[in-house]
Design a protein around this motif. Structure first.
Motif, short mmCIF file in Angstrom:
data_model
loop_
_atom_site.label_atom_id
_atom_site.label_comp_id
_atom_site.label_asym_id
_atom_site.label_seq_id
_atom_site.Cartn_x
_atom_site.Cartn_y
_atom_site.Cartn_z
N ALA A 108 40.93 37.97 27.34
CA ALA A 108 40.21 38.48 26.17
C ALA A 108 39.57 39.83 26.46
CB ALA A 108 39.14 37.48 25.73
N TYR A 109 39.93 40.83 25.65
CA TYR A 109 39.40 42.19 25.77
C TYR A 109 39.72 42.83 27.12
CZ TYR A 109 36.79 40.90 21.59
OH TYR A 109 36.44 40.47 20.33
N THR A 110 40.81 42.38 27.76
CA THR A 110 41.31 43.04 28.97
C THR A 110 42.79 43.33 28.77
OG1 THR A 110 42.16 41.12 30.22
CG2 THR A 110 39.77 41.53 30.31
N ASP A 111 43.38 44.07 29.71
CA ASP A 111 44.81 44.34 29.62
C ASP A 111 45.60 43.51 30.63
OD1 ASP A 111 44.02 45.58 31.97
OD2 ASP A 111 45.11 47.46 31.57
N LEU A 112 45.06 42.34 31.01
CA LEU A 112 45.73 41.52 32.01
C LEU A 112 47.14 41.14 31.58
CD1 LEU A 112 45.83 39.92 34.62
CD2 LEU A 112 44.68 38.02 33.44
N ALA A 113 47.32 40.72 30.34
CA ALA A 113 48.66 40.33 29.88
C ALA A 113 49.64 41.50 30.01
CB ALA A 113 48.60 39.83 28.44
N GLN A 114 49.19 42.68 29.63
CA GLN A 114 50.06 43.86 29.73
C GLN A 114 50.38 44.18 31.19
OE1 GLN A 114 47.39 43.46 27.82
NE2 GLN A 114 47.42 44.74 25.98
N GLN A 115 49.38 44.05 32.07
CA GLN A 115 49.63 44.30 33.49
C GLN A 115 50.66 43.31 34.04
OE1 GLN A 115 46.33 44.81 36.19
NE2 GLN A 115 44.97 45.53 34.57
N LEU A 116 50.51 42.04 33.70
CA LEU A 116 51.45 41.04 34.19
C LEU A 116 52.87 41.32 33.70
CD1 LEU A 116 49.25 37.84 33.63
CD2 LEU A 116 49.83 38.89 35.83
N ARG A 117 53.00 41.66 32.42
CA ARG A 117 54.33 41.93 31.88
C ARG A 117 54.94 43.18 32.51
NH1 ARG A 117 51.86 40.12 26.81
NH2 ARG A 117 52.69 38.06 26.32
N ALA A 118 54.12 44.19 32.72
CA ALA A 118 54.63 45.43 33.33
C ALA A 118 55.12 45.18 34.75
CB ALA A 118 53.52 46.49 33.33
N ALA A 119 54.53 44.20 35.42
CA ALA A 119 54.93 43.87 36.78
C ALA A 119 56.08 42.86 36.81
CB ALA A 119 53.74 43.31 37.56
N GLY A 120 56.56 42.44 35.64
CA GLY A 120 57.66 41.50 35.58
C GLY A 120 57.27 40.06 35.87
N VAL A 121 55.99 39.75 35.81
CA VAL A 121 55.51 38.40 36.11
C VAL A 121 55.88 37.46 34.97
CG1 VAL A 121 53.42 36.99 36.39
CG2 VAL A 121 53.63 39.20 37.57
N ASP A 122 56.43 36.29 35.32
CA ASP A 122 56.82 35.32 34.30
C ASP A 122 56.07 33.99 34.42
OD1 ASP A 122 58.03 34.15 36.52
OD2 ASP A 122 60.07 34.61 35.88
N THR A 123 55.17 33.89 35.39
CA THR A 123 54.44 32.65 35.66
C THR A 123 53.16 33.01 36.40
OG1 THR A 123 56.49 31.40 35.95
CG2 THR A 123 54.51 30.44 36.93
N ILE A 124 52.06 32.30 36.10
CA ILE A 124 50.85 32.50 36.89
C ILE A 124 50.36 31.18 37.46
CG2 ILE A 124 50.12 34.63 35.76
CD1 ILE A 124 48.11 32.99 34.13
N PHE A 125 49.89 31.24 38.70
CA PHE A 125 49.18 30.14 39.34
C PHE A 125 47.70 30.55 39.38
CE2 PHE A 125 53.46 29.35 40.65
CZ PHE A 125 53.55 27.97 40.72
N VAL A 126 46.84 29.70 38.87
CA VAL A 126 45.45 30.08 38.62
C VAL A 126 44.51 29.31 39.52
CG1 VAL A 126 43.64 30.25 36.87
CG2 VAL A 126 46.03 30.66 36.24
N ALA A 127 43.55 30.05 40.10
CA ALA A 127 42.49 29.49 40.92
C ALA A 127 41.16 30.04 40.41
CB ALA A 127 42.69 29.89 42.39
N GLY A 128 40.04 29.42 40.81
CA GLY A 128 38.75 30.02 40.48
C GLY A 128 37.76 29.08 39.84
N ALA A 129 36.86 29.65 39.09
CA ALA A 129 35.75 28.89 38.49
C ALA A 129 35.37 29.52 37.14
CB ALA A 129 34.54 28.91 39.44
N THR A 130 34.76 28.71 36.28
CA THR A 130 34.63 27.27 36.40
C THR A 130 35.75 26.60 35.60
OG1 THR A 130 33.18 27.12 34.45
CG2 THR A 130 32.10 27.40 36.58
N THR A 131 36.08 25.37 35.99
CA THR A 131 37.21 24.69 35.37
C THR A 131 37.03 24.55 33.87
OG1 THR A 131 37.26 23.39 37.42
CG2 THR A 131 38.74 22.71 35.63
#
Length: 212
Positions: free
Chosen positions: A128-151
């Motif tokens: 939300a309000y970031t360009d993460l999706a665009q960055q991932l697509r530009a890098a050819g990413v088709d899947t993400i594995f997610v870690a972090g907080a909070t669940t």
């Protein structure tokens, strides 16, 4: 059959709980493992040592196999609340997470590298309000594995938005944590039923190793 197994069975009978297939160009997204969350001295902080250690293992294998890594951090501007004023009203504990403060830095145990990107956000979702999706697509990413907080907060919001962006997302169970067990478990159940897959650390590591 446990109570959770019973819920899952009812969900499947009702057409929920489909399974995603990871692609061949994954990325790791580490959500908000900044000092403000990994150290209890800060308002939002609590014990995340096990999550940090599991995430270190995930990152080690990802880096070995040249899987790209993104980090996110919550940081509000020092001269105002940016786009997150409503969130700060609900969670005043976040108020200290300001640009330039140590609390917004990624925990040094994760050893963020110069080629790994950092997304600064002011909402729960990494999208939300970031360009993460665009960055991932530009890098050819088709899947993400997610870690972090909070669940129940930023992880769940990120997975919901990844689904909306049509990016298959896999939550690595040992690599996410929450302040309380009940919202943690409920969120993993809900994510797994509707928005992404919840996988074990071993399965995530096996998948990354298998890319070679």
């Amino acid at each position: 059959m446990s109570a959770l197994d019973d819920v899952r069975a009812r969900y499947r009978a009702g057409g929920l709980h489909g399974s995603l297939t990871p692609g061949r160009n994954p990325a790791i997204v580490v959500v908000d493992l900044q000092y403000g969350f990994t150290e209890a001295q800060y308002g939002p902080g609590f014990s995340l040592d096990d999550v940090v250690e599991a995430t270190r293992s995930l990152l080690s294998v990802a880096r070995e196999h040249e899987v790209p890594v993104w980090f996110t951090t919550i940081a509000f501007p020092t001269d105002g609340d940016g786009i997150g004023a409503t969130w700060l009203t609900k969670m005043p504990a976040l108020d200290g997470l300001r640009d330039g403060d140590r609390s917004v830095e990624i925990d040094e145990r994760l050893e963020i590298r110069s080629n790994e990107r950092l997304v600064v956000k002011q909402t729960a979702s990494a999208f939300a309000y970031t360009d993460l999706a665009q960055q991932l697509r530009a890098a050819g990413v088709d899947t993400i594995f997610v870690a972090g907080a909070t669940t129940s907060g930023c992880i769940r919001a990120t997975i919901v938005d990844a689904c909306a962006a049509d990016i298959p997302a896999f939550v690595v169970r040992e690599c996410v944590g929450d302040r309380e067990r009940a919202p943690h478990d409920a969120s993993l159940l809900d994510i797994d039923a509707k928005y992404g897959d919840v996988v074990s650390l071993d399965d995530a590591l096996d998948f990354v190793r298998g890319l070679s």
